[in-house]
Scaffold this motif. Structure first.
Motif, short mmCIF file in Angstrom:
data_model
loop_
_atom_site.label_atom_id
_atom_site.label_comp_id
_atom_site.label_asym_id
_atom_site.label_seq_id
_atom_site.Cartn_x
_atom_site.Cartn_y
_atom_site.Cartn_z
N TYR A 154 -6.81 -2.27 -2.74
CA TYR A 154 -5.71 -1.54 -2.11
C TYR A 154 -5.17 -0.45 -3.02
CZ TYR A 154 -5.43 -4.98 1.67
OH TYR A 154 -5.71 -5.76 2.76
N ARG A 155 -5.20 -0.73 -4.31
CA ARG A 155 -4.74 0.27 -5.26
C ARG A 155 -5.93 1.04 -5.78
NH1 ARG A 155 -0.52 -0.75 -10.26
NH2 ARG A 155 -0.23 1.46 -10.81
N THR A 192 -5.84 5.04 1.23
CA THR A 192 -5.15 3.80 1.58
C THR A 192 -5.69 3.22 2.88
OG1 THR A 192 -3.15 4.61 0.48
CG2 THR A 192 -2.88 2.80 2.03
N PHE A 218 -7.70 -0.36 3.57
CA PHE A 218 -7.14 -1.33 4.52
C PHE A 218 -8.16 -1.67 5.61
CE2 PHE A 218 -5.08 -2.24 8.58
CZ PHE A 218 -4.29 -3.32 8.23
N HIS A 230 1.86 2.18 -3.38
CA HIS A 230 0.81 2.90 -4.09
C HIS A 230 0.80 4.38 -3.68
CE1 HIS A 230 -0.26 -0.95 -5.45
NE2 HIS A 230 -1.06 -1.31 -4.47
N CYS A 267 0.84 -1.21 0.00
CA CYS A 267 0.00 0.00 0.00
C CYS A 267 0.87 1.25 0.00
CB CYS A 267 -0.90 0.01 1.24
SG CYS A 267 -2.24 -1.20 1.21
#
Length: 370
Positions: A362-363, A70, A74, A60, A57
């Motif tokens: 996550y991205r 982010t 998560f 990213h 993460c």
């Protein structure tokens, strides 16, 4: 990394044996603290996997993704994985007042049951195993910021601080002769070395700083950790004839060395090992048990408390079975029930909710920086 699922399966099977067959563990396994070791390895594995995710993460974020986006992804994914089963179980427990669930609800609902047990010394048994879930959730709450915000070069030192801080805290408790110190093992700080070793391994594997690259080439270090684990297994024995050092020494350093053992196991198994051990750990039944191990862990305590008295009355009092045979029957029943309950829970409850993770990648797509 299917062998890590096999490791999870082994750990949860050890916990079931410890909770349902303490006499078996004491008399046939020399009283070795296998359940404590299994829990510490659980912590190390969890921290390793979570830190790997957070480091990716972070990559990213370095490409322009915001910290807020982010963290949202998560925590949303963690919530979908952990909360439904945990709070579903608690809802039933509170409605039926199972194990004084209504009285304990404030602690259970806020993931602070480990603090309740540490303060009172009363773990309540029915929810006693939830202290580990509380420790992990408290770790999940704070660790993302620790990984995502500081410079990368500080991450190894941060992991080292967790490891040293846990051992230093336990040393202080022993030196100060704090009453009921063993109950403090439910606090987050007391378990941070196991978590720290898992995080350190992830940093090692993902960041690959020069020191870590040099260490990775020295395979003898990991062999030494394995030998040390065997020594500590004997050292930490609860029976006097195999306890090589005093109880205080094990209270101080036991968690640290089990975290080191977890680091060694996870490093080896994440790369894959051959031979009978590798075949066993990646066998489909073991991988499946590892996948549903969270449910097995949550449900397994129901059996000894709901069926234990019934089994004693029938097998011990009526049939005059020896105690070890009673415990073996209880352990098998617990295993069968827990696997069945966890399977149903995974396929019809947890799994469908976990599929919603696709809405929280996550991205996150972000516009390029100007």
């Amino acid at each position: 990394m299917p062998q890590l699922d096999g490791l999870r399966a082994c750990a949860v099977l050890i916990v079931i044996l410890a909770h349902c067959g303490p006499a078996i563990q004491n008399d046939f396994l020399l009283g070795l603290p296998l359940d404590y070791a299994a829990i510490q390895v659980f912590f190390t594995l969890s921290a390793f996997l979570i830190t790997r995710i957070l480091l990716r993460c972070r990559s990213h974020m370095e490409k322009g993704q915001s910290l807020g986006a982010t963290l949202k992804a998560f925590y949303a994914r963690r919530t979908l994985r952990i909360f439904p089963l945990y709070y579903g179980f608690l809802l039933v427990g509170i409605l039926t007042n199972y194990g004084n669930g209504r009285e304990l609800a404030p602690w259970l609902l806020t993931y602070t049951y480990n603090i309740y047990g540490s303060i009172t010394g009363n773990w309540g048994y029915h929810y006693g195993h939830f202290w580990t879930l509380s420790v992990e959730e408290q770790f999940y709450l704070l660790w993302p910021l620790a990984v995502l915000v500081p410079p990368r070069r500080l991450l190894p030192w941060l992991c080292g601080a967790l490891i040293a801080g846990a051992a230093a805290f336990r040393l202080a408790m022993v030196l100060l002769e704090v009453p009921y110190f063993p109950s403090f093992f439910g606090l987050p700080i007391t378990n941070m070395d196991a978590l720290g070793f898992g995080a350190l391994l992830a940093v090692w594997r993902e960041v690959r700083q020069p020191l870590f690259r040099e260490l990775e080439g020295k395979r003898w270090i990991f062999g030494a950790l394995g030998a040390l684990a065997l020594f500590l297994l004997l050292w930490g024995g609860s029976r006097g004839h195999i306890a090589l050092l005093g109880e205080s020494s094990y209270l101080i350093l036991g968690g640290t060395f089990w975290g080191m053992t977890g680091l060694w196991l996870i490093h080896r198994l994440s790369q894959g090992v051959g031979g009978p051990a590798g075949w066993f750990l990646q066998a489909r039944p073991m991988v499946y048990l590892g996948r549903i191990s969270y449910g097995i862990y949550v449900y397994h305590f129901l059996v000894p408390f709901l069926l234990g008295p019934v089994y004693i009355g029938f097998f011990v009092d009526e049939l005059k079975w020896p105690w070890h045979l009673y415990e073996a029957m209880l352990t098998l029943t617990c295993l069968g029930f827990s696997v069945a309950a966890a399977s149903l829970s995974w396929h019809f409850f947890e799994g469908p909710l976990n599929s919603l993770k696709r809405y929280f990648p996550y991205r996150v797509t972000t516009p390029p920086r100007p």
